[in-house]
Design an enzyme around this catalytic site. Structure first.
Site, PDB file in Angstrom:
ATOM      1  N   GLU A 110      35.719  36.077  44.736  1.00 41.12           N
ATOM      2  CA  GLU A 110      35.484  35.082  44.907  1.00 41.12           C
ATOM      3  C   GLU A 110      34.611  34.004  43.644  1.00 41.12           C
ATOM      4  O   GLU A 110      33.906  34.424  43.168  1.00 41.12           O
ATOM      5  CB  GLU A 110      35.383  34.608  45.934  1.00 41.12           C
ATOM      6  CG  GLU A 110      36.355  35.308  47.011  1.00 41.12           C
ATOM      7  CD  GLU A 110      35.483  35.617  48.854  1.00 41.12           C
ATOM      8  OE1 GLU A 110      35.205  34.518  48.702  1.00 41.12           O
ATOM      9  OE2 GLU A 110      36.236  36.141  49.711  1.00 41.12           O
ATOM     10  N   PRO A 111      35.711  32.760  43.342  1.00 45.15           N
ATOM     11  CA  PRO A 111      34.845  31.861  42.994  1.00 45.15           C
ATOM     12  C   PRO A 111      32.912  31.770  43.568  1.00 45.15           C
ATOM     13  O   PRO A 111      32.162  31.323  42.093  1.00 45.15           O
ATOM     14  CB  PRO A 111      35.255  30.224  43.353  1.00 45.15           C
ATOM     15  CG  PRO A 111      36.870  30.612  43.643  1.00 45.15           C
ATOM     16  CD  PRO A 111      36.276  31.470  43.974  1.00 45.15           C
TER      17      PRO A 111
ATOM     18  N   GLY B  14      30.427  37.111  43.518  1.00 42.07           N
ATOM     19  CA  GLY B  14      31.553  38.710  42.863  1.00 42.07           C
ATOM     20  C   GLY B  14      30.432  39.978  43.174  1.00 42.07           C
ATOM     21  O   GLY B  14      30.606  40.614  44.389  1.00 42.07           O
TER      22      GLY B  14
ATOM     23  N   GLU C 168      36.133  54.855  41.645  1.00 40.96           N
ATOM     24  CA  GLU C 168      36.464  53.770  40.823  1.00 40.96           C
ATOM     25  C   GLU C 168      35.755  53.075  39.378  1.00 40.96           C
ATOM     26  O   GLU C 168      36.221  53.526  38.299  1.00 40.96           O
ATOM     27  CB  GLU C 168      36.445  52.353  41.560  1.00 40.96           C
ATOM     28  CG  GLU C 168      36.773  51.304  41.063  1.00 40.96           C
ATOM     29  CD  GLU C 168      36.449  49.856  42.085  1.00 40.96           C
ATOM     30  OE1 GLU C 168      36.173  50.042  43.685  1.00 40.96           O
ATOM     31  OE2 GLU C 168      36.461  48.697  41.719  1.00 40.96           O
ATOM     32  N   ARG C 169      34.495  54.244  39.968  1.00 37.52           N
ATOM     33  CA  ARG C 169      33.430  53.950  39.056  1.00 37.52           C
ATOM     34  C   ARG C 169      33.881  54.958  37.484  1.00 37.52           C
ATOM     35  O   ARG C 169      33.766  54.783  35.992  1.00 37.52           O
ATOM     36  CB  ARG C 169      32.067  53.727  38.690  1.00 37.52           C
ATOM     37  CG  ARG C 169      32.026  52.032  39.695  1.00 37.52           C
ATOM     38  CD  ARG C 169      31.116  52.094  39.946  1.00 37.52           C
ATOM     39  NE  ARG C 169      30.692  50.833  40.679  1.00 37.52           N
ATOM     40  CZ  ARG C 169      30.086  50.524  41.645  1.00 37.52           C
ATOM     41  NH1 ARG C 169      28.944  51.070  42.152  1.00 37.52           N
ATOM     42  NH2 ARG C 169      29.553  49.342  41.611  1.00 37.52           N
TER      43      ARG C 169
ATOM     44  N   THR D 162      28.811  45.343  37.725  1.00 40.03           N
ATOM     45  CA  THR D 162      27.842  44.812  35.706  1.00 40.03           C
ATOM     46  C   THR D 162      26.964  46.151  35.867  1.00 40.03           C
ATOM     47  O   THR D 162      26.498  46.592  36.674  1.00 40.03           O
ATOM     48  CB  THR D 162      27.539  43.772  36.045  1.00 40.03           C
ATOM     49  OG1 THR D 162      26.413  43.503  37.138  1.00 40.03           O
ATOM     50  CG2 THR D 162      28.010  42.204  36.676  1.00 40.03           C
TER      51      THR D 162
HETATM   52  C1  FAD Z   1      39.316  40.857  33.871  1.00 31.99           C
HETATM   53  C2  FAD Z   1      38.341  40.932  35.048  1.00 31.99           C
HETATM   54  C3  FAD Z   1      39.202  41.564  35.743  1.00 31.99           C
HETATM   55  C4  FAD Z   1      38.917  41.422  37.301  1.00 31.99           C
HETATM   56  N1  FAD Z   1      39.535  42.518  38.041  1.00 31.99           N
HETATM   57  C5  FAD Z   1      39.138  42.627  39.488  1.00 31.99           C
HETATM   58  C6  FAD Z   1      40.215  42.262  40.612  1.00 31.99           C
HETATM   59  O1  FAD Z   1      40.916  42.922  40.177  1.00 31.99           O
HETATM   60  N2  FAD Z   1      40.150  42.339  41.724  1.00 31.99           N
HETATM   61  C7  FAD Z   1      38.765  41.595  41.732  1.00 31.99           C
HETATM   62  O2  FAD Z   1      38.262  41.356  43.465  1.00 31.99           O
HETATM   63  N3  FAD Z   1      37.175  41.787  40.955  1.00 31.99           N
HETATM   64  C8  FAD Z   1      38.021  41.661  39.493  1.00 31.99           C
HETATM   65  N4  FAD Z   1      36.925  40.968  39.094  1.00 31.99           N
HETATM   66  C9  FAD Z   1      35.709  41.178  39.306  1.00 31.99           C
HETATM   67  C10 FAD Z   1      34.935  41.316  38.650  1.00 31.99           C
HETATM   68  O3  FAD Z   1      34.540  42.434  38.951  1.00 31.99           O
HETATM   69  C11 FAD Z   1      33.828  40.689  38.563  1.00 31.99           C
HETATM   70  O4  FAD Z   1      33.260  39.611  37.953  1.00 31.99           O
HETATM   71  C12 FAD Z   1      32.281  40.546  39.195  1.00 31.99           C
HETATM   72  O5  FAD Z   1      32.123  41.791  40.041  1.00 31.99           O
HETATM   73  C13 FAD Z   1      30.649  40.561  38.909  1.00 31.99           C
HETATM   74  O6  FAD Z   1      30.473  39.119  39.150  1.00 31.99           O
HETATM   75  P1  FAD Z   1      30.815  37.950  39.035  1.00 31.99           P
HETATM   76  O7  FAD Z   1      31.550  37.315  38.152  1.00 31.99           O
HETATM   77  O8  FAD Z   1      30.750  37.018  40.136  1.00 31.99           O
HETATM   78  O9  FAD Z   1      29.233  37.713  38.396  1.00 31.99           O
HETATM   79  P2  FAD Z   1      27.617  37.515  38.812  1.00 31.99           P
HETATM   80  O10 FAD Z   1      27.727  37.885  40.073  1.00 31.99           O
HETATM   81  O11 FAD Z   1      27.561  35.818  39.361  1.00 31.99           O
HETATM   82  O12 FAD Z   1      26.685  37.553  38.063  1.00 31.99           O
HETATM   83  C14 FAD Z   1      26.016  36.939  36.656  1.00 31.99           C
HETATM   84  C15 FAD Z   1      24.983  37.941  36.178  1.00 31.99           C
HETATM   85  O13 FAD Z   1      23.979  38.150  37.063  1.00 31.99           O
HETATM   86  C16 FAD Z   1      23.551  39.270  37.432  1.00 31.99           C
HETATM   87  N5  FAD Z   1      23.266  39.472  39.096  1.00 31.99           N
HETATM   88  C17 FAD Z   1      23.600  39.660  39.618  1.00 31.99           C
HETATM   89  N6  FAD Z   1      23.353  40.596  40.666  1.00 31.99           N
HETATM   90  C18 FAD Z   1      21.952  40.376  40.811  1.00 31.99           C
HETATM   91  C19 FAD Z   1      21.332  41.426  40.877  1.00 31.99           C
HETATM   92  N7  FAD Z   1      21.152  41.376  41.930  1.00 31.99           N
HETATM   93  N8  FAD Z   1      20.085  42.437  39.723  1.00 31.99           N
HETATM   94  C20 FAD Z   1      20.601  41.984  38.470  1.00 31.99           C
HETATM   95  N9  FAD Z   1      21.405  40.902  37.900  1.00 31.99           N
HETATM   96  C21 FAD Z   1      22.321  40.277  38.888  1.00 31.99           C
HETATM   97  C22 FAD Z   1      25.652  40.427  36.332  1.00 31.99           C
HETATM   98  O14 FAD Z   1      24.713  41.365  36.692  1.00 31.99           O
HETATM   99  C23 FAD Z   1      25.843  39.655  35.563  1.00 31.99           C
HETATM  100  O15 FAD Z   1      24.700  39.462  34.742  1.00 31.99           O
HETATM  101  C24 FAD Z   1      37.534  41.139  37.521  1.00 31.99           C
HETATM  102  C25 FAD Z   1      37.306  40.531  36.059  1.00 31.99           C
HETATM  103  C26 FAD Z   1      37.570  40.214  35.384  1.00 31.99           C
HETATM  104  C27 FAD Z   1      37.032  39.151  34.319  1.00 31.99           C
END
Ligand code: FAD
Length: 385
Positions: A128-129, A132, A242-243, A365
Protein backbone atom coordinates in the site's frame (compact mmCIF):
# COMPACT_ATOMS: atom_id res chain seq x y z
CA UNK A 1 28.77 -22.23 -17.31
CA UNK A 2 28.95 -25.01 -14.75
CA UNK A 3 27.25 -28.31 -15.45
CA UNK A 4 23.87 -28.22 -13.85
CA UNK A 5 22.94 -31.55 -12.39
CA UNK A 6 19.34 -31.25 -11.33
CA UNK A 7 17.65 -31.67 -14.71
CA UNK A 8 16.68 -34.91 -16.50
CA UNK A 9 16.20 -35.36 -20.24
CA UNK A 10 12.46 -34.57 -20.03
CA UNK A 11 13.34 -31.22 -18.46
CA UNK A 12 15.76 -30.43 -21.26
CA UNK A 13 13.15 -31.32 -23.89
CA UNK A 14 10.75 -29.02 -22.13
CA UNK A 15 13.40 -26.27 -22.15
CA UNK A 16 13.73 -26.54 -25.92
CA UNK A 17 9.99 -26.29 -26.50
CA UNK A 18 9.55 -23.32 -24.12
CA UNK A 19 12.44 -21.50 -25.79
CA UNK A 20 10.90 -22.04 -29.24
CA UNK A 21 7.50 -20.89 -28.05
CA UNK A 22 8.95 -17.76 -26.46
CA UNK A 23 10.96 -16.96 -29.60
CA UNK A 24 7.81 -17.29 -31.73
CA UNK A 25 5.16 -15.76 -29.47
CA UNK A 26 6.93 -13.27 -27.19
CA UNK A 27 10.10 -11.96 -28.83
CA UNK A 28 8.47 -10.52 -32.00
CA UNK A 29 6.23 -8.31 -29.83
CA UNK A 30 8.82 -6.85 -27.50
CA UNK A 31 8.90 -3.35 -28.97
CA UNK A 32 5.12 -3.15 -29.26
CA UNK A 33 4.66 -4.23 -25.62
CA UNK A 34 7.32 -1.82 -24.38
CA UNK A 35 5.41 1.02 -26.05
CA UNK A 36 2.06 -0.24 -24.74
CA UNK A 37 3.36 -0.73 -21.19
CA UNK A 38 1.90 -4.22 -21.10
CA UNK A 39 2.13 -7.60 -22.76
CA UNK A 40 -1.00 -8.74 -24.60
CA UNK A 41 -3.78 -11.00 -23.37
CA UNK A 42 -3.09 -13.16 -26.45
CA UNK A 43 0.33 -14.02 -25.02
CA UNK A 44 -1.36 -15.29 -21.84
CA UNK A 45 -3.88 -17.27 -23.88
CA UNK A 46 -1.10 -18.80 -25.93
CA UNK A 47 0.78 -19.76 -22.76
CA UNK A 48 -2.42 -21.42 -21.54
CA UNK A 49 -2.98 -23.28 -24.80
CA UNK A 50 0.57 -24.60 -24.61
CA UNK A 51 0.05 -25.85 -21.06
CA UNK A 52 2.47 -23.37 -19.43
CA UNK A 53 0.09 -21.88 -16.85
CA UNK A 54 -0.09 -23.43 -13.38
CA UNK A 55 1.22 -26.77 -14.58
CA UNK A 56 0.80 -28.04 -11.02
CA UNK A 57 -3.02 -27.70 -11.21
CA UNK A 58 -5.04 -30.93 -11.40
CA UNK A 59 -6.27 -32.32 -14.71
CA UNK A 60 -9.86 -31.62 -13.66
CA UNK A 61 -9.00 -27.92 -14.03
CA UNK A 62 -7.13 -28.33 -17.33
CA UNK A 63 -3.70 -28.49 -15.65
CA UNK A 64 -1.06 -31.19 -15.97
CA UNK A 65 -0.95 -32.15 -12.28
CA UNK A 66 2.81 -31.61 -12.53
CA UNK A 67 4.16 -30.38 -9.22
CA UNK A 68 7.87 -30.80 -10.15
CA UNK A 69 9.21 -27.28 -9.58
CA UNK A 70 11.98 -27.82 -12.14
CA UNK A 71 9.52 -27.37 -15.00
CA UNK A 72 8.55 -23.97 -13.65
CA UNK A 73 12.20 -23.16 -13.09
CA UNK A 74 12.88 -23.83 -16.77
CA UNK A 75 9.89 -21.77 -17.80
CA UNK A 76 11.27 -18.81 -15.85
CA UNK A 77 14.84 -19.30 -17.09
CA UNK A 78 13.71 -19.30 -20.71
CA UNK A 79 11.09 -16.54 -20.56
CA UNK A 80 12.39 -13.90 -18.16
CA UNK A 81 15.10 -12.48 -20.45
CA UNK A 82 13.18 -12.95 -23.69
CA UNK A 83 10.27 -10.88 -22.35
CA UNK A 84 10.95 -9.53 -18.85
CA UNK A 85 7.47 -7.99 -18.57
CA UNK A 86 5.64 -11.28 -18.98
CA UNK A 87 5.19 -12.21 -15.31
CA UNK A 88 4.20 -15.83 -15.85
CA UNK A 89 6.16 -16.80 -12.72
CA UNK A 90 4.02 -14.47 -10.59
CA UNK A 91 0.86 -16.14 -11.90
CA UNK A 92 2.21 -19.71 -11.71
CA UNK A 93 4.31 -19.84 -8.59
CA UNK A 94 3.50 -16.85 -6.44
CA UNK A 95 -0.26 -16.23 -6.66
CA UNK A 96 -1.68 -19.43 -8.14
CA UNK A 97 -0.41 -21.49 -5.19
CA UNK A 98 -2.54 -19.41 -2.78
CA UNK A 99 -5.57 -20.87 -4.56
CA UNK A 100 -3.94 -24.28 -4.79
CA UNK A 101 -3.37 -24.37 -1.04
CA UNK A 102 -6.20 -22.39 0.51
CA UNK A 103 -9.16 -22.34 -1.92
CA UNK A 104 -12.20 -24.52 -1.33
CA UNK A 105 -13.21 -27.11 -3.94
CA UNK A 106 -15.97 -24.74 -5.05
CA UNK A 107 -13.50 -21.83 -5.46
CA UNK A 108 -11.05 -24.00 -7.36
CA UNK A 109 -13.85 -25.19 -9.64
CA UNK A 110 -14.84 -21.57 -10.30
CA UNK A 111 -11.41 -20.02 -10.83
CA UNK A 112 -8.76 -22.62 -11.69
CA UNK A 113 -9.92 -23.45 -15.26
CA UNK A 114 -9.56 -19.79 -16.29
CA UNK A 115 -6.25 -19.45 -14.44
CA UNK A 116 -4.91 -22.46 -16.34
CA UNK A 117 -6.27 -21.39 -19.75
CA UNK A 118 -5.02 -17.79 -19.50
CA UNK A 119 -8.53 -16.29 -19.45
CA UNK A 120 -8.07 -15.28 -15.81
CA UNK A 121 -4.84 -13.37 -15.20
CA UNK A 122 -3.78 -13.06 -11.56
CA UNK A 123 -2.39 -10.23 -9.44
CA UNK A 124 -1.70 -9.95 -5.73
CA UNK A 125 -2.27 -6.79 -3.75
CA UNK A 126 -0.31 -6.54 -0.53
CA UNK A 127 1.71 -3.30 -0.80
CA UNK A 128 0.00 0.00 0.00
CA UNK A 129 1.15 3.60 -0.28
CA UNK A 130 1.93 3.56 3.45
CA UNK A 131 3.12 -0.04 3.93
CA UNK A 132 5.50 -2.25 1.93
CA UNK A 133 8.20 -4.02 3.91
CA UNK A 134 6.09 -3.72 7.03
CA UNK A 135 3.13 -5.92 6.18
CA UNK A 136 1.68 -5.49 9.65
CA UNK A 137 1.23 -1.80 8.78
CA UNK A 138 -1.50 -2.41 6.17
CA UNK A 139 -4.49 -0.05 6.23
CA UNK A 140 -6.75 -1.79 3.72
CA UNK A 141 -9.68 -3.02 5.78
CA UNK A 142 -12.47 -5.55 5.26
CA UNK A 143 -15.55 -5.38 7.45
CA UNK A 144 -17.73 -8.43 7.89
CA UNK A 145 -21.44 -8.26 7.08
CA UNK A 146 -24.01 -11.06 7.02
CA UNK A 147 -23.21 -12.59 3.64
CA UNK A 148 -20.31 -10.48 2.38
CA UNK A 149 -17.33 -8.33 3.36
CA UNK A 150 -16.94 -4.64 2.59
CA UNK A 151 -13.44 -3.85 1.36
CA UNK A 152 -11.86 -0.40 1.48
CA UNK A 153 -8.34 0.82 0.74
CA UNK A 154 -5.62 1.32 -1.86
CA UNK A 155 -2.91 -0.98 -3.15
CA UNK A 156 0.09 0.22 -5.11
CA UNK A 157 2.88 -1.11 -7.37
CA UNK A 158 0.73 -4.09 -8.28
CA UNK A 159 2.22 -6.25 -11.03
CA UNK A 160 -0.26 -7.37 -13.70
CA UNK A 161 -2.41 -4.67 -12.12
CA UNK A 162 -4.13 -3.61 -15.33
CA UNK A 163 -4.49 -7.00 -17.01
CA UNK A 164 -5.56 -8.89 -13.89
CA UNK A 165 -9.01 -10.47 -13.85
CA UNK A 166 -8.65 -11.77 -10.32
CA UNK A 167 -6.76 -9.96 -7.57
CA UNK A 168 -5.86 -11.61 -4.28
CA UNK A 169 -6.13 -8.67 -1.88
CA UNK A 170 -4.68 -8.72 1.63
CA UNK A 171 -6.73 -6.67 4.10
CA UNK A 172 -7.00 -6.33 7.83
CA UNK A 173 -10.07 -7.82 9.42
CA UNK A 174 -9.65 -6.68 13.03
CA UNK A 175 -8.92 -3.04 13.85
CA UNK A 176 -7.24 -3.98 17.12
CA UNK A 177 -4.96 -6.70 15.78
CA UNK A 178 -2.60 -5.82 12.88
CA UNK A 179 -1.84 -9.50 12.31
CA UNK A 180 -5.48 -10.43 11.73
CA UNK A 181 -5.81 -10.30 7.94
CA UNK A 182 -7.78 -11.98 5.22
CA UNK A 183 -7.18 -12.71 1.54
CA UNK A 184 -10.07 -11.54 -0.62
CA UNK A 185 -10.65 -12.62 -4.22
CA UNK A 186 -11.64 -9.45 -6.03
CA UNK A 187 -12.90 -9.97 -9.56
CA UNK A 188 -12.74 -7.65 -12.54
CA UNK A 189 -15.96 -5.64 -12.72
CA UNK A 190 -16.90 -5.80 -9.03
CA UNK A 191 -18.59 -2.54 -8.06
CA UNK A 192 -16.22 -0.12 -6.32
CA UNK A 193 -13.06 -1.79 -7.67
CA UNK A 194 -11.05 0.53 -9.95
CA UNK A 195 -7.50 0.92 -11.21
CA UNK A 196 -5.19 3.83 -11.93
CA UNK A 197 -3.41 4.07 -15.24
CA UNK A 198 -0.18 2.09 -15.51
CA UNK A 199 2.64 3.46 -13.34
CA UNK A 200 5.62 4.84 -15.28
CA UNK A 201 8.84 3.29 -14.06
CA UNK A 202 12.60 2.89 -14.57
CA UNK A 203 12.56 -0.60 -16.05
CA UNK A 204 10.29 -3.56 -16.77
CA UNK A 205 8.43 -1.20 -19.04
CA UNK A 206 6.25 -3.89 -20.61
CA UNK A 207 5.01 -4.94 -17.14
CA UNK A 208 1.67 -3.34 -16.27
CA UNK A 209 2.25 -2.10 -12.74
CA UNK A 210 -0.72 -0.23 -11.30
CA UNK A 211 -2.51 1.24 -8.33
CA UNK A 212 -5.75 -0.47 -7.32
CA UNK A 213 -8.61 1.19 -5.45
CA UNK A 214 -11.31 -0.46 -3.36
CA UNK A 215 -14.23 1.72 -2.45
CA UNK A 216 -16.85 -0.20 -0.45
CA UNK A 217 -16.34 -3.27 -2.62
CA UNK A 218 -18.83 -5.97 -1.62
CA UNK A 219 -16.84 -9.20 -1.62
CA UNK A 220 -19.11 -12.23 -1.26
CA UNK A 221 -18.13 -14.65 1.50
CA UNK A 222 -17.53 -17.28 -1.19
CA UNK A 223 -14.60 -15.11 -2.33
CA UNK A 224 -12.63 -15.27 0.91
CA UNK A 225 -9.54 -17.48 0.73
CA UNK A 226 -9.25 -19.65 3.83
CA UNK A 227 -9.62 -18.18 7.31
CA UNK A 228 -10.11 -14.37 7.15
CA UNK A 229 -7.89 -13.93 10.23
CA UNK A 230 -4.94 -16.03 9.03
CA UNK A 231 -3.64 -14.36 5.85
CA UNK A 232 -0.46 -13.21 7.57
CA UNK A 233 0.40 -16.85 8.24
CA UNK A 234 -0.61 -17.88 4.71
CA UNK A 235 1.67 -15.23 3.23
CA UNK A 236 4.62 -16.51 5.27
CA UNK A 237 3.99 -20.08 4.03
CA UNK A 238 4.45 -19.07 0.38
CA UNK A 239 7.51 -16.87 0.86
CA UNK A 240 10.21 -19.50 0.35
CA UNK A 241 8.85 -20.52 -3.05
CA UNK A 242 8.27 -16.89 -4.02
CA UNK A 243 11.88 -15.97 -3.23
CA UNK A 244 13.30 -18.99 -5.01
CA UNK A 245 11.16 -18.09 -8.02
CA UNK A 246 12.55 -14.55 -7.99
CA UNK A 247 16.10 -15.87 -7.59
CA UNK A 248 15.79 -18.06 -10.69
CA UNK A 249 14.77 -15.07 -12.80
CA UNK A 250 17.60 -12.87 -11.48
CA UNK A 251 20.30 -15.41 -12.36
CA UNK A 252 18.73 -16.09 -15.75
CA UNK A 253 18.90 -12.39 -16.60
CA UNK A 254 22.48 -12.11 -15.30
CA UNK A 255 23.32 -15.06 -17.56
CA UNK A 256 21.79 -13.27 -20.52
CA UNK A 257 23.73 -10.08 -19.75
CA UNK A 258 26.93 -12.12 -19.58
CA UNK A 259 26.24 -13.86 -22.91
CA UNK A 260 25.50 -10.71 -24.89
CA UNK A 261 28.49 -8.95 -23.34
CA UNK A 262 30.83 -11.78 -24.27
CA UNK A 263 29.64 -11.45 -27.86
CA UNK A 264 30.01 -7.69 -27.79
CA UNK A 265 33.55 -7.58 -26.41
CA UNK A 266 34.63 -10.25 -28.84
CA UNK A 267 33.49 -8.15 -31.81
CA UNK A 268 34.15 -4.60 -30.67
CA UNK A 269 37.68 -3.32 -31.21
CA UNK A 270 39.73 -0.56 -29.58
CA UNK A 271 43.41 0.16 -29.97
CA UNK A 272 43.48 -2.37 -32.79
CA UNK A 273 42.25 -5.38 -30.81
CA UNK A 274 38.98 -6.81 -29.46
CA UNK A 275 38.20 -5.14 -26.15
CA UNK A 276 37.65 -8.57 -24.63
CA UNK A 277 41.37 -9.20 -24.88
CA UNK A 278 42.27 -6.42 -22.43
CA UNK A 279 43.20 -7.85 -19.08
CA UNK A 280 40.54 -5.77 -17.34
CA UNK A 281 37.79 -7.18 -19.59
CA UNK A 282 39.05 -10.73 -19.11
CA UNK A 283 39.18 -10.32 -15.34
CA UNK A 284 35.71 -8.77 -15.20
CA UNK A 285 34.27 -11.60 -17.28
CA UNK A 286 36.06 -14.18 -15.14
CA UNK A 287 34.66 -12.65 -11.96
CA UNK A 288 31.15 -12.55 -13.40
CA UNK A 289 31.33 -16.13 -14.70
CA UNK A 290 32.35 -17.29 -11.24
CA UNK A 291 29.62 -15.34 -9.45
CA UNK A 292 26.90 -16.48 -11.84
CA UNK A 293 27.98 -20.11 -11.57
CA UNK A 294 27.95 -19.86 -7.78
CA UNK A 295 24.40 -18.51 -8.03
CA UNK A 296 23.27 -21.38 -10.24
CA UNK A 297 24.78 -23.88 -7.81
CA UNK A 298 22.99 -22.27 -4.89
CA UNK A 299 19.67 -21.88 -6.74
CA UNK A 300 19.76 -25.51 -7.89
CA UNK A 301 20.48 -26.58 -4.32
CA UNK A 302 17.43 -24.59 -3.20
CA UNK A 303 15.33 -26.25 -5.90
CA UNK A 304 16.30 -29.68 -4.61
CA UNK A 305 15.48 -28.60 -1.06
CA UNK A 306 12.14 -27.31 -2.33
CA UNK A 307 11.39 -30.57 -4.15
CA UNK A 308 11.92 -32.33 -0.80
CA UNK A 309 9.67 -29.80 0.97
CA UNK A 310 12.69 -28.64 2.98
CA UNK A 311 13.42 -25.15 1.65
CA UNK A 312 13.51 -22.85 4.67
CA UNK A 313 12.54 -19.17 4.65
CA UNK A 314 16.12 -18.28 5.61
CA UNK A 315 17.78 -20.26 2.82
CA UNK A 316 15.33 -18.82 0.30
CA UNK A 317 16.13 -15.33 1.63
CA UNK A 318 19.84 -16.07 1.09
CA UNK A 319 19.07 -17.12 -2.48
CA UNK A 320 17.12 -13.94 -3.11
CA UNK A 321 19.82 -11.75 -1.58
CA UNK A 322 22.71 -13.43 -3.38
CA UNK A 323 21.11 -13.58 -6.82
CA UNK A 324 19.57 -10.12 -6.88
CA UNK A 325 22.79 -8.49 -5.70
CA UNK A 326 24.75 -10.53 -8.24
CA UNK A 327 22.38 -9.55 -11.04
CA UNK A 328 22.87 -5.90 -10.09
CA UNK A 329 26.69 -6.19 -10.15
CA UNK A 330 26.69 -8.17 -13.38
CA UNK A 331 24.47 -5.82 -15.39
CA UNK A 332 26.52 -2.86 -14.16
CA UNK A 333 29.84 -4.42 -15.20
CA UNK A 334 28.36 -5.61 -18.49
CA UNK A 335 27.03 -2.16 -19.31
CA UNK A 336 30.47 -0.68 -18.57
CA UNK A 337 32.07 -3.14 -20.98
CA UNK A 338 29.66 -1.93 -23.68
CA UNK A 339 30.87 1.65 -23.30
CA UNK A 340 28.47 4.34 -24.59
CA UNK A 341 26.52 1.77 -26.60
CA UNK A 342 25.45 0.22 -23.31
CA UNK A 343 23.56 3.38 -22.44
CA UNK A 344 21.50 3.26 -25.62
CA UNK A 345 18.03 1.75 -25.62
CA UNK A 346 18.78 -0.18 -28.77
CA UNK A 347 21.31 -2.32 -26.90
CA UNK A 348 19.72 -5.02 -24.81
CA UNK A 349 22.14 -4.47 -21.94
CA UNK A 350 20.64 -1.05 -21.20
CA UNK A 351 17.24 -2.65 -20.64
CA UNK A 352 18.66 -5.50 -18.59
CA UNK A 353 20.38 -2.86 -16.45
CA UNK A 354 17.17 -0.92 -15.85
CA UNK A 355 15.09 -4.08 -15.32
CA UNK A 356 17.55 -5.44 -12.75
CA UNK A 357 17.23 -2.54 -10.33
CA UNK A 358 13.93 -3.73 -8.92
CA UNK A 359 15.19 -7.24 -8.08
CA UNK A 360 16.82 -5.94 -4.89
CA UNK A 361 13.58 -4.28 -3.83
CA UNK A 362 10.46 -6.27 -4.59
CA UNK A 363 9.47 -9.58 -3.02
CA UNK A 364 11.30 -8.27 0.06
CA UNK A 365 14.23 -5.84 -0.09
CA UNK A 366 17.85 -6.90 0.38
CA UNK A 367 17.75 -5.28 3.82
CA UNK A 368 14.74 -7.35 4.84
CA UNK A 369 16.49 -10.50 3.50
CA UNK A 370 19.45 -9.67 5.73
CA UNK A 371 17.11 -9.22 8.70
CA UNK A 372 15.63 -12.68 8.10
CA UNK A 373 19.03 -14.32 7.70
CA UNK A 374 20.48 -12.43 10.68
CA UNK A 375 17.58 -13.35 12.94
CA UNK A 376 18.21 -17.00 12.16
CA UNK A 377 21.73 -16.51 13.53
CA UNK A 378 20.19 -15.60 16.86
CA UNK A 379 20.88 -11.91 16.30
CA UNK A 380 17.35 -10.71 16.89
CA UNK A 381 17.05 -7.06 17.90
CA UNK A 382 14.43 -8.02 20.47
CA UNK A 383 17.18 -9.83 22.38
CA UNK A 384 19.26 -6.69 22.94
CA UNK A 385 20.12 -5.89 26.55
C1 FAD B 1 7.83 -2.92 -10.19
C2 FAD B 1 7.24 -3.31 -8.86
C3 FAD B 1 6.37 -4.39 -8.82
C4 FAD B 1 5.77 -4.75 -7.60
N1 FAD B 1 4.82 -5.75 -7.58
C5 FAD B 1 4.10 -5.93 -6.44
C6 FAD B 1 2.95 -6.79 -6.44
O1 FAD B 1 2.61 -7.41 -7.45
N2 FAD B 1 2.23 -6.90 -5.29
C7 FAD B 1 2.57 -6.24 -4.15
O2 FAD B 1 1.86 -6.38 -3.15
N3 FAD B 1 3.67 -5.43 -4.12
C8 FAD B 1 4.42 -5.25 -5.23
N4 FAD B 1 5.51 -4.41 -5.22
C9 FAD B 1 5.88 -3.75 -3.98
C10 FAD B 1 7.20 -4.24 -3.39
O3 FAD B 1 7.06 -5.53 -2.89
C11 FAD B 1 7.62 -3.21 -2.33
O4 FAD B 1 8.01 -2.04 -3.03
C12 FAD B 1 8.75 -3.71 -1.45
O5 FAD B 1 8.30 -4.73 -0.60
C13 FAD B 1 9.34 -2.58 -0.58
O6 FAD B 1 8.32 -1.88 0.09
P1 FAD B 1 8.27 -0.27 0.00
O7 FAD B 1 8.36 0.09 -1.44
O8 FAD B 1 7.10 0.21 0.76
O9 FAD B 1 9.62 0.21 0.68
P2 FAD B 1 9.80 0.54 2.23
O10 FAD B 1 9.27 -0.58 3.06
O11 FAD B 1 9.29 1.91 2.49
O12 FAD B 1 11.39 0.54 2.35
C14 FAD B 1 12.21 1.67 1.99
C15 FAD B 1 13.65 1.34 2.39
O13 FAD B 1 13.70 1.11 3.81
C16 FAD B 1 14.30 -0.13 4.06
N5 FAD B 1 13.72 -0.79 5.23
C17 FAD B 1 12.40 -0.97 5.52
N6 FAD B 1 12.27 -1.65 6.67
C18 FAD B 1 13.54 -1.91 7.10
C19 FAD B 1 14.08 -2.60 8.24
N7 FAD B 1 13.30 -3.18 9.14
N8 FAD B 1 15.43 -2.66 8.37
C20 FAD B 1 16.25 -2.09 7.44
N9 FAD B 1 15.79 -1.43 6.35
C21 FAD B 1 14.45 -1.36 6.19
C22 FAD B 1 14.03 -0.97 2.82
O14 FAD B 1 14.93 -2.04 2.70
C23 FAD B 1 14.18 0.08 1.73
O15 FAD B 1 15.52 0.22 1.40
C24 FAD B 1 6.13 -4.06 -6.42
C25 FAD B 1 7.06 -3.01 -6.47
C26 FAD B 1 7.58 -2.62 -7.68
C27 FAD B 1 8.48 -1.42 -7.70
Amino acid sequence: MIRRRIFESEHEMFRTSVGRWADDVLVPHREEWLAAGSVSREAWKSAGENGFLCMWAGEEYGGAGMSDYRFDQILIEEITWREPGFFIHLHNRVIGPYLGKFATAEQKGRFMPGIVSGDTILAIGITEPGAGSDVAGLRCFAEEKVDHWVLNGTKTYISNGLLADLVVVAARTDRDNPYSMGLFLVERGMEGFSRGSGLKKLGLKSQDTAELFFDNVKVPKENVLGDPAKAFKYMMVGLAEERLTGAVSYVARAERAFAITLDYITERKAFGRPIGTFQNSRFKMAEMRTRIDACWAFVDHCTLEHLDGELSAETAAQAKLLTSETEGQVVDDCLQLHGGAGYMDEYEISRLYADARISRIYAGTSEIMKEIIGRNLGLDERRKG
